[in-house]
Design a protein around this motif. Structure first.
Motif, PDB file in Angstrom:
ATOM      1  N   GLY A   3      12.299  25.630 -20.379  1.00  0.00           N
ATOM      2  CA  GLY A   3      13.688  25.084 -20.601  1.00  0.00           C
ATOM      3  C   GLY A   3      14.585  26.127 -21.159  1.00  0.00           C
ATOM      4  O   GLY A   3      15.637  26.231 -20.549  1.00  0.00           O
ATOM      5  N   PHE A  76      23.109  18.182 -18.740  1.00  0.00           N
ATOM      6  CA  PHE A  76      22.295  17.170 -18.195  1.00  0.00           C
ATOM      7  C   PHE A  76      20.886  17.651 -18.693  1.00  0.00           C
ATOM      8  O   PHE A  76      19.989  16.963 -18.966  1.00  0.00           O
ATOM      9  CB  PHE A  76      22.334  17.240 -16.724  1.00  0.00           C
ATOM     10  N   LEU A  77      20.329  18.712 -18.113  1.00  0.00           N
ATOM     11  CA  LEU A  77      19.093  19.406 -18.571  1.00  0.00           C
ATOM     12  C   LEU A  77      18.992  19.324 -19.915  1.00  0.00           C
ATOM     13  O   LEU A  77      17.749  19.030 -20.430  1.00  0.00           O
ATOM     14  CB  LEU A  77      18.961  20.661 -17.976  1.00  0.00           C
ATOM     15  N   GLY A  79      20.048  17.086 -22.218  1.00  0.00           N
ATOM     16  CA  GLY A  79      19.550  15.611 -22.671  1.00  0.00           C
ATOM     17  C   GLY A  79      18.146  15.217 -21.886  1.00  0.00           C
ATOM     18  O   GLY A  79      17.540  14.582 -22.610  1.00  0.00           O
ATOM     19  N   ILE A  80      17.819  15.930 -20.765  1.00  0.00           N
ATOM     20  CA  ILE A  80      16.341  15.461 -20.403  1.00  0.00           C
ATOM     21  C   ILE A  80      15.412  16.390 -21.400  1.00  0.00           C
ATOM     22  O   ILE A  80      14.518  15.492 -21.603  1.00  0.00           O
ATOM     23  CB  ILE A  80      16.342  16.072 -19.084  1.00  0.00           C
ATOM     24  N   VAL A  81      15.399  17.489 -21.528  1.00  0.00           N
ATOM     25  CA  VAL A  81      14.563  18.425 -22.115  1.00  0.00           C
ATOM     26  C   VAL A  81      14.701  17.979 -23.545  1.00  0.00           C
ATOM     27  O   VAL A  81      13.772  18.312 -24.328  1.00  0.00           O
ATOM     28  CB  VAL A  81      14.747  19.951 -22.035  1.00  0.00           C
ATOM     29  N   GLY A  82      15.933  17.833 -24.214  1.00  0.00           N
ATOM     30  CA  GLY A  82      15.793  17.394 -25.708  1.00  0.00           C
ATOM     31  C   GLY A  82      16.478  18.561 -26.631  1.00  0.00           C
ATOM     32  O   GLY A  82      16.084  18.652 -27.693  1.00  0.00           O
TER      33      GLY A  82
END
Length: 83
Positions: A3, A76-77, A79-82
């Motif tokens: 990430g 966006f990424l 939010g997904i990865v944290g």
């Protein structure tokens, strides 16, 4: 780990697009030197955008569209990865 690498690559792409935008004010010949490297790395990303958003009044908006797209992808990424 991956990430962070993706986020770093996105930041490098933004820097390259900004460099190309600034260089476009001074460079007329993109055929050699460091400006050629910047051109070769950014043109494949900017060309498809230019087909959808053509230059308006001589102003190429494709770098701005690309940077906004990268920013949205980054958010966006994140939010997904944290991150």
């Amino acid at each position: 780990m991956i990430g962070r690498l993706v986020f770093a690559v996105l930041q490098v792409v933004i820097l390259l697009v900004l460099a190309r935008s600034l260089l476009s004010f001074f460079v007329r010949d993109w055929s050699s030197g460091p400006q050629r490297v910047v051109y070769d790395l950014t043109e494949p990303m900017l060309r498809p955008i230019r087909r959808v958003v053509p230059p308006m009044g001589g102003l190429d908006l494709s770098p701005m569209v690309l940077i906004i797209g990268i920013y949205l992808l980054d958010q966006f990424l994140a939010g997904i990865v944290g991150f």
